[in-house]
Scaffold this active site. Sequence first.
Site, short mmCIF file in Angstrom:
data_model
loop_
_atom_site.label_atom_id
_atom_site.label_comp_id
_atom_site.label_asym_id
_atom_site.label_seq_id
_atom_site.Cartn_x
_atom_site.Cartn_y
_atom_site.Cartn_z
N GLY A 73 0.84 -1.21 0.00
CA GLY A 73 0.00 0.00 0.00
C GLY A 73 0.87 1.25 0.00
CG ASP B 164 4.63 -7.02 7.10
OD1 ASP B 164 4.04 -6.31 6.27
OD2 ASP B 164 4.03 -7.74 7.92
CB THR C 278 7.80 -4.77 0.26
OG1 THR C 278 6.52 -4.32 -0.18
CG2 THR C 278 8.84 -4.36 -0.76
CG ASP D 43 -0.50 -0.33 8.73
OD1 ASP D 43 -1.32 0.59 8.59
OD2 ASP D 43 -0.49 -1.36 8.02
NE ARG E 94 -26.28 11.87 15.41
CZ ARG E 94 -26.45 12.38 14.22
NH1 ARG E 94 -25.43 12.93 13.57
NH2 ARG E 94 -27.63 12.35 13.63
CG MET F 266 -6.72 2.17 7.03
SD MET F 266 -5.79 2.49 5.51
CE MET F 266 -7.02 2.09 4.28
NE ARG G 292 -25.33 8.21 11.75
CZ ARG G 292 -26.13 9.17 11.26
NH1 ARG G 292 -27.07 9.70 12.02
NH2 ARG G 292 -26.00 9.57 10.03
CG HIS H 213 -7.82 3.70 0.76
ND1 HIS H 213 -8.96 2.93 0.89
CD2 HIS H 213 -6.80 2.85 0.55
CE1 HIS H 213 -8.62 1.66 0.74
NE2 HIS H 213 -7.33 1.58 0.52
O1 F6P Z 1 -0.74 -1.44 5.40
C1 F6P Z 1 -1.25 -0.20 5.09
C2 F6P Z 1 -2.74 -0.26 4.98
O2 F6P Z 1 -3.19 1.04 4.71
C3 F6P Z 1 -3.44 -0.85 6.20
O3 F6P Z 1 -3.55 0.04 7.27
C4 F6P Z 1 -4.76 -1.27 5.59
O4 F6P Z 1 -5.35 -2.35 6.28
C5 F6P Z 1 -4.38 -1.72 4.23
O5 F6P Z 1 -3.17 -1.07 3.90
C6 F6P Z 1 -5.42 -1.40 3.20
O6 F6P Z 1 -5.02 -1.89 1.97
P1 F6P Z 1 -5.90 -1.73 0.65
O7 F6P Z 1 -5.54 -0.42 0.04
O8 F6P Z 1 -5.46 -2.87 -0.17
O9 F6P Z 1 -7.33 -1.80 1.05
#
Ligand code: F6P
Length: 350
Positions: free
Chosen positions: A10, A106, A108, A130, A165, A172, A268, A274
């Site tokens: 990613g 990891d 890669t 992450d 709320r 992520m 909610r 992303h």
């Molecule tokens: O490892 C980075 C990351 O953004 C994670 O936090 C997330 O789970 C994953 O990639 C999401 O990947 P994708 O873009 O394939 O949904």
Amino acid sequence: MRIGVLTGGGDCPGLNAVIRAVAKSLIHHGHCEVVGILDGFEGLMGDAPRTRPLGWGDVSGILHIGGTILGTSNSANPLKDDATLAQVGRNVRALGLDGVVAIGGDGTMSIAHGLRAVGLNAVGVPKTIDNDIAHCERSFGFDTAVATATDALRRIESTAYSHHRVMIVETMGRHAGWLALESGIASAADVILLPEIDYGLEAVIARCRAREQRQRYTIVCIGEGAKERGGSLTVRERVEYSPDPVRLGGVGHVLRERLQPHLKSEVRATVLGHVQRGGDPTPFDRVLATRFGHHAARLVIEGRFGRMVTLQGGRIGSVAIADVANTQRTVPPDHELLAMARDIGVCLGE
Ligand code: F6P
């Protein structure tokens, strides 16, 4: 030397800053020819490798830009079978590569390690929002993602306050809670739920009820890999052949459904997704990415392949890629930030 550069897994803010630092250092200091490999390891697979030259002009003006000019893939797996592996080996030889700088997580690093079998010399550079790469206390991209998530959490707070709320914000982070923990602390979230600590629903209900009486709103920050005690991971999809076969996402909505019947306030959920991976890197990440890229180039020039750049105790160094492949750095149970969060009254779902 002719050196390839690729970005795998990613994307994250700061990749272009690394590419720039690697290429400029290799050209200026190492007198190398630098070649960009397109779309991660995918560019080395198939009958014709896909590359582009990385001259001085190609990497100028990209320091501050998010994403990666080389493209990336988190599903390409050159180790998936012997035929694919052999083809990658032929491509590496056809390109005349003396080595590759592999910028990734990891997954890669595991692939780079596995490609030694076909003669690929690699230097690794850790990247991920992450922050979960072993032996590396800070990967670039993380600071930017924390800033983005923190900003989102603060925006959610003002609307939570107006509508009284309970607002759940999902970050992520896969199986590591660093992003949820730091953005939760930075935004004064009331409840922070991490993959490393299975949460008890009762504890979360109790905190939300207590706040219903007084403040009348609650902010819950939950990492996508968190799960209820006795529950299971919330998996969005499974991906065939990927080094990371499970994609997470949606745990915030699962928690919303579990919580709502027990609370008077409306609950909610927002999944940040992303947005956390996009945008321009913070100054901290630009500097860290440049340090990482420069050090990777030095390792190449010194012929120290099989190493991954690291940051430990604030100092740039390196470890064997083998020590990083197939491992993850999660939040340890005795981490100072967890103890601090508890002491200042944050509910960790315990
Ligand atoms: O490892 C980075 C990351 O953004 C994670 O936090 C997330 O789970 C994953 O990639 C999401 O990947 P994708 O873009 O394939 O949904």
